[in-house]
Design an enzyme around this catalytic site. Structure first.
Site, PDB file in Angstrom:
ATOM      1  N   ARG A   5      43.024  56.399  42.279  1.00  0.00           N
ATOM      2  CA  ARG A   5      42.485  55.283  41.755  1.00  0.00           C
ATOM      3  C   ARG A   5      41.338  55.733  40.714  1.00  0.00           C
ATOM      4  O   ARG A   5      41.116  54.982  39.736  1.00  0.00           O
ATOM      5  CB  ARG A   5      42.374  54.390  42.724  1.00  0.00           C
ATOM      6  CG  ARG A   5      43.365  53.681  43.105  1.00  0.00           C
ATOM      7  CD  ARG A   5      43.167  52.958  44.444  1.00  0.00           C
ATOM      8  NE  ARG A   5      42.305  51.677  44.243  1.00  0.00           N
ATOM      9  CZ  ARG A   5      41.407  51.168  45.150  1.00  0.00           C
ATOM     10  NH1 ARG A   5      41.752  51.712  46.572  1.00  0.00           N
ATOM     11  NH2 ARG A   5      40.841  50.173  45.009  1.00  0.00           N
ATOM     12  N   ARG A  41      42.949  46.381  32.349  1.00  0.00           N
ATOM     13  CA  ARG A  41      42.752  47.541  32.994  1.00  0.00           C
ATOM     14  C   ARG A  41      43.157  48.672  31.923  1.00  0.00           C
ATOM     15  O   ARG A  41      43.002  49.770  32.132  1.00  0.00           O
ATOM     16  CB  ARG A  41      43.234  47.879  34.275  1.00  0.00           C
ATOM     17  CG  ARG A  41      42.554  47.823  35.315  1.00  0.00           C
ATOM     18  CD  ARG A  41      43.366  47.844  36.644  1.00  0.00           C
ATOM     19  NE  ARG A  41      42.731  48.425  37.874  1.00  0.00           N
ATOM     20  CZ  ARG A  41      42.551  47.734  38.915  1.00  0.00           C
ATOM     21  NH1 ARG A  41      42.452  46.272  38.966  1.00  0.00           N
ATOM     22  NH2 ARG A  41      42.122  48.159  40.018  1.00  0.00           N
ATOM     23  N   LYS A  85      32.829  44.761  41.797  1.00  0.00           N
ATOM     24  CA  LYS A  85      33.336  43.558  41.107  1.00  0.00           C
ATOM     25  C   LYS A  85      33.912  42.549  41.789  1.00  0.00           C
ATOM     26  O   LYS A  85      33.311  41.484  41.510  1.00  0.00           O
ATOM     27  CB  LYS A  85      34.759  44.207  40.418  1.00  0.00           C
ATOM     28  CG  LYS A  85      34.354  44.958  39.030  1.00  0.00           C
ATOM     29  CD  LYS A  85      35.668  45.400  38.527  1.00  0.00           C
ATOM     30  CE  LYS A  85      37.007  45.913  39.256  1.00  0.00           C
ATOM     31  NZ  LYS A  85      37.111  47.036  39.812  1.00  0.00           N
ATOM     32  N   ARG A 104      34.816  50.817  53.143  1.00  0.00           N
ATOM     33  CA  ARG A 104      35.639  49.671  52.953  1.00  0.00           C
ATOM     34  C   ARG A 104      37.170  50.020  53.820  1.00  0.00           C
ATOM     35  O   ARG A 104      37.679  49.065  54.380  1.00  0.00           O
ATOM     36  CB  ARG A 104      35.915  49.376  51.656  1.00  0.00           C
ATOM     37  CG  ARG A 104      36.800  48.135  51.550  1.00  0.00           C
ATOM     38  CD  ARG A 104      36.959  47.663  49.749  1.00  0.00           C
ATOM     39  NE  ARG A 104      37.639  48.310  49.210  1.00  0.00           N
ATOM     40  CZ  ARG A 104      37.997  48.368  47.846  1.00  0.00           C
ATOM     41  NH1 ARG A 104      37.155  47.591  47.047  1.00  0.00           N
ATOM     42  NH2 ARG A 104      38.798  48.897  47.128  1.00  0.00           N
ATOM     43  N   ARG A 120      43.041  48.516  53.733  1.00  0.00           N
ATOM     44  CA  ARG A 120      43.780  48.298  52.640  1.00  0.00           C
ATOM     45  C   ARG A 120      44.673  49.548  52.545  1.00  0.00           C
ATOM     46  O   ARG A 120      44.287  50.561  52.761  1.00  0.00           O
ATOM     47  CB  ARG A 120      43.313  48.232  51.492  1.00  0.00           C
ATOM     48  CG  ARG A 120      42.974  46.716  51.255  1.00  0.00           C
ATOM     49  CD  ARG A 120      42.167  46.613  49.975  1.00  0.00           C
ATOM     50  NE  ARG A 120      42.397  47.330  48.665  1.00  0.00           N
ATOM     51  CZ  ARG A 120      41.857  46.833  47.472  1.00  0.00           C
ATOM     52  NH1 ARG A 120      41.036  46.011  47.381  1.00  0.00           N
ATOM     53  NH2 ARG A 120      42.225  47.614  46.440  1.00  0.00           N
TER      54      ARG A 120
HETATM   55  P1  AMP Z   1      42.055  46.093  42.724  1.00  0.00           P
HETATM   56  O1  AMP Z   1      42.112  45.022  43.744  1.00  0.00           O
HETATM   57  O2  AMP Z   1      41.604  45.166  41.582  1.00  0.00           O
HETATM   58  O3  AMP Z   1      41.476  47.377  43.009  1.00  0.00           O
HETATM   59  O4  AMP Z   1      43.726  46.478  42.387  1.00  0.00           O
HETATM   60  C1  AMP Z   1      44.387  47.072  43.274  1.00  0.00           C
HETATM   61  C2  AMP Z   1      45.809  47.577  42.955  1.00  0.00           C
HETATM   62  O5  AMP Z   1      46.454  46.695  42.220  1.00  0.00           O
HETATM   63  C3  AMP Z   1      45.467  48.763  41.766  1.00  0.00           C
HETATM   64  O6  AMP Z   1      44.948  49.853  42.011  1.00  0.00           O
HETATM   65  C4  AMP Z   1      46.737  48.436  40.950  1.00  0.00           C
HETATM   66  O7  AMP Z   1      47.814  49.097  41.520  1.00  0.00           O
HETATM   67  C5  AMP Z   1      47.133  47.402  40.788  1.00  0.00           C
HETATM   68  N1  AMP Z   1      46.305  46.458  39.889  1.00  0.00           N
HETATM   69  C6  AMP Z   1      45.684  45.493  39.993  1.00  0.00           C
HETATM   70  N2  AMP Z   1      45.016  44.813  38.800  1.00  0.00           N
HETATM   71  C7  AMP Z   1      45.764  45.466  37.881  1.00  0.00           C
HETATM   72  C8  AMP Z   1      45.846  45.529  36.500  1.00  0.00           C
HETATM   73  N3  AMP Z   1      45.184  44.780  35.776  1.00  0.00           N
HETATM   74  N4  AMP Z   1      46.817  46.482  35.893  1.00  0.00           N
HETATM   75  C9  AMP Z   1      47.771  47.280  36.777  1.00  0.00           C
HETATM   76  N5  AMP Z   1      47.568  47.350  38.095  1.00  0.00           N
HETATM   77  C10 AMP Z   1      46.796  46.413  38.657  1.00  0.00           C
END
Ligand code: AMP
Length: 187
Positions: free
Chosen positions: A144, A88, A13, A127, A133
């Site tokens: 996740r 989400r 994404k 990654r 990360r």
């Molecule tokens: P991402 O970079 O989108 O994979 O997000 C990393 C982490 O941030 C996720 O595993 C969640 O803990 C948190 N996160 C990011 N976007 C959201 C969202 N829209 N709702 C809830 N948690 C989020």
């Protein structure tokens, strides 16, 4: 034009969102990036979000809905936005609809990037080695995925019902995947 990018962790994404932003000139907004920056700056949002992120859990809707409302009320997204990593949950999707409606707008396309699970795990291991990360540990990664299938996958049905969902094959070269995306967005 308002575009939602939907897909499991490791589906690409972020990469595709950045390319699509370049091609369309629309801003890409990632709640993950906003949250990581808030954690790094130790803001109140970051302090609330950090432990959830480290465990691979979603940050609670009560926290995220405010962030979504703020993002979608901003002048930067007047011409449209590429939403990467949000909504989400169904509750977040409803918040997106409400926020866009306030400015007389709506979600136009939902692109669901589909990648087989073995491939996702392989990509995420790569990654985690590269980016380090804190939520790319094997335990957080498993969490996740589980969280995606339980809390985010229901959005597939939510947007299919609204006839907004388009499935994009997420394997192959970055360019081939991008082609699939642009053919939907430009149609
Ligand atoms: P991402 O970079 O989108 O994979 O997000 C990393 C982490 O941030 C996720 O595993 C969640 O803990 C948190 N996160 C990011 N976007 C959201 C969202 N829209 N709702 C809830 N948690 C989020």
């Amino acid at each position: 034009m308002n575009i939602v990018l939907l897909g499991p962790p490791g589906s690409g994404k972020g990469t595709q969102g950045a390319l699509l932003a370049e091609r369309t000139g629309l801003p890409r907004i990632s709640t993950g990036d906003l949250l990581r920056s808030a954690v790094a700056r130790q803001t109140p949002l970051g302090q609330k979000a950090r432990s959830f992120m480290d465990q691979g859990l979603l940050v609670p809707d009560a926290v995220i809905v405010g962030l979504i409302e703020e993002v979608l009320a901003s002048d930067d997204v007047e011409r449209g936005v590429i939403m990467d990593g949000f909504p989400r949950t169904v509750r977040q999707a409803e918040a997106v609809d409400r926020s866009l409606a306030l400015r007389g707008s709506q979600v136009d396309h939902v692109l669901y990037i589909e990648v087989p699970e073995e491939e996702l795990v392989r990509r995420m291991m790569g990654r985690s080695a590269k980016e380090g990360r804190s939520d790319d540990t094997p335990a957080a990664m498993r969490k996740r995925f589980a969280v995606f299938w339980k809390q985010t996958a229901p959005l597939v049905a939510f947007y299919r019902k609204k006839e907004l969902l388009r499935e994009i094959p997420g394997t192959g070269t970055i360019e081939a995947i991008m082609q699939g995306i642009t053919s939907v967005v430009e149609s």
